[in-house]
Enzyme design. Structure first.
Site: not given
Lengths: 194, 158
Positions: A55, A95, A138
């Site tokens: 990701s 992330h 997210d």
């Protein structure tokens, strides 16, 4: 097949075997000490992590190794890459920070001090993250939480080493490899003659 | 191993700062429905902007990619500092590192109070993150608006 080695083993005697076992144990213990020491210095429960998903491509690929720090009184900024772990989810996620909101800590009646310390402010910071390779933020990954908070965050990515971590992914995907490697190392440690 | 360390250290020497220009052309605030709660109102800001930036000096042999992002920052009347990324771009080649972009925000720009009423003016800045092949991640700022830009009153539709 192993008769030669077994004979050598018998020749060494009981004390020597014990010594080897001790040596082996001290190697494992010092490894653990280094890991835990790093954890204390960086204030992160796992200062080195392996990227498990795609990701964050093309920045990080599966198997890349990341070095983290988590200074307790430093606020996170947008653009920082965080590693976080939501309670209930089993793997940590890497992330990038998309939004930060430095909410003032609530004054509880128990706390005597008037001044809010910087670590208290940091603990109340609200964060929203997004993977570089994902289209949306997210919030669906937070399992019902509106914002990510400091207590969910494992650390901030500081350094990067490509591909090295693939060994651990391979070991998880093929458990036989793990046992073969561990067994091999163990035998080697026990059979070393010096 | 030593080679990797040398490459990682060399990027500190090769580091240089880019130049850029950022202008906000218009901001609109529109009332909309919240993402999670369909009955709740949520103001969304739409920011149009121009970017020109020369990021080629950031590319050297240990630059894997740049992560370029446009950030809005404002402190509301309660003293809560907010930073929101409204646009980003990944630059992977030196040939693409001269940025000329005219457009609007890519990500939803909203305030946690769900309204932009009484929110002080915001500063906008263009920031970058240099991601190396090996070594330390570095951050910097390429451009910034010269003065804070205020949010207009809410309109019911675009």
């Amino acid at each position: 097949m192993f008769t030669e080695e077994l004979k050598a083993f018998k020749r060494l005697g009981f004390r020597h075997v014990l010594l080897q076992v001790l040596n082996f144990a001290s190697v494992i213990a010092s490894g653990l000490m280094i890991w835990k020491g790093l954890g204390i210095i960086t204030n992160s429960e796992s200062p080195i992590v392996v990227v498990l998903s795609g990701s964050m491509e093309p920045a990080f690929y599966r198997g890349d190794l990341l070095f983290l720090t988590n200074p307790p009184n430093e606020l996170y900024k947008t653009g920082d890459i965080t590693v976080y772990k939501i309670p209930g989810a089993d793997i940590p996620i890497v992330h990038r920070v998309l939004e930060t909101h430095d909410v003032k800590p609530k004054r509880s009646s128990k706390s005597k001090s008037k001044e809010t310390t910087s670590s208290e402010v940091a603990a109340n910071q609200r964060i929203l993250t997004k993977g570089d390779n994902n289209y949306v933020d997210d919030i669906e990954l937070y399992q019902g939480l509106e914002w990510l908070e400091r207590k969910h965050i494992v650390g901030k990515v500081r350094g990067f080493l490509p591909y090295i971590g693939y060994v651990t992914i391979a070991m998880n995907d093929f458990p036989q490899l793990k046992y073969a490697l561990l067994g091999g190392l163990g035998l080697l440690a026990l059979l070393q003659r010096e | 191993m030593a080679l990797l360390a040398a490459i990682a250290l060399s990027s500190f020497v090769l580091m240089s700062s880019p130049t850029g220009d950022l202008a906000i052309s218009s901001i609109k605030v529109v009332s909309s429905n919240a993402r999670r709660y369909p009955n709740k109102k949520q103001d969304l800001a739409f920011v149009h902007f121009n970017i020109t930036a020369d990021l080629t000096p950031l590319f050297h042999w240990n630059t894997k990619q740049l992560f370029l992002y446009l950030e809005a920052e404002y402190t509301n009347s309660q003293g809560v500092k907010n930073e929101v990324v409204i646009w980003d771009r990944i630059v992977r080649r030196k040939e693409d590192a001269f940025i000329k972009f005219v457009g609007k925000n890519k990500y939803m720009f909203r305030d946690p109070s769900s309204s932009f009423r009484n929110i002080p003016p915001a500063n906008y800045s263009l920031k970058y993150n240099v991601m190396p092949y090996v070594g330390v991640l570095t951050y910097g700022e390429a451009a910034r608006t010269s003065e804070a830009i205020s949010f207009p009153p809410t309109q019911s539709r675009l």
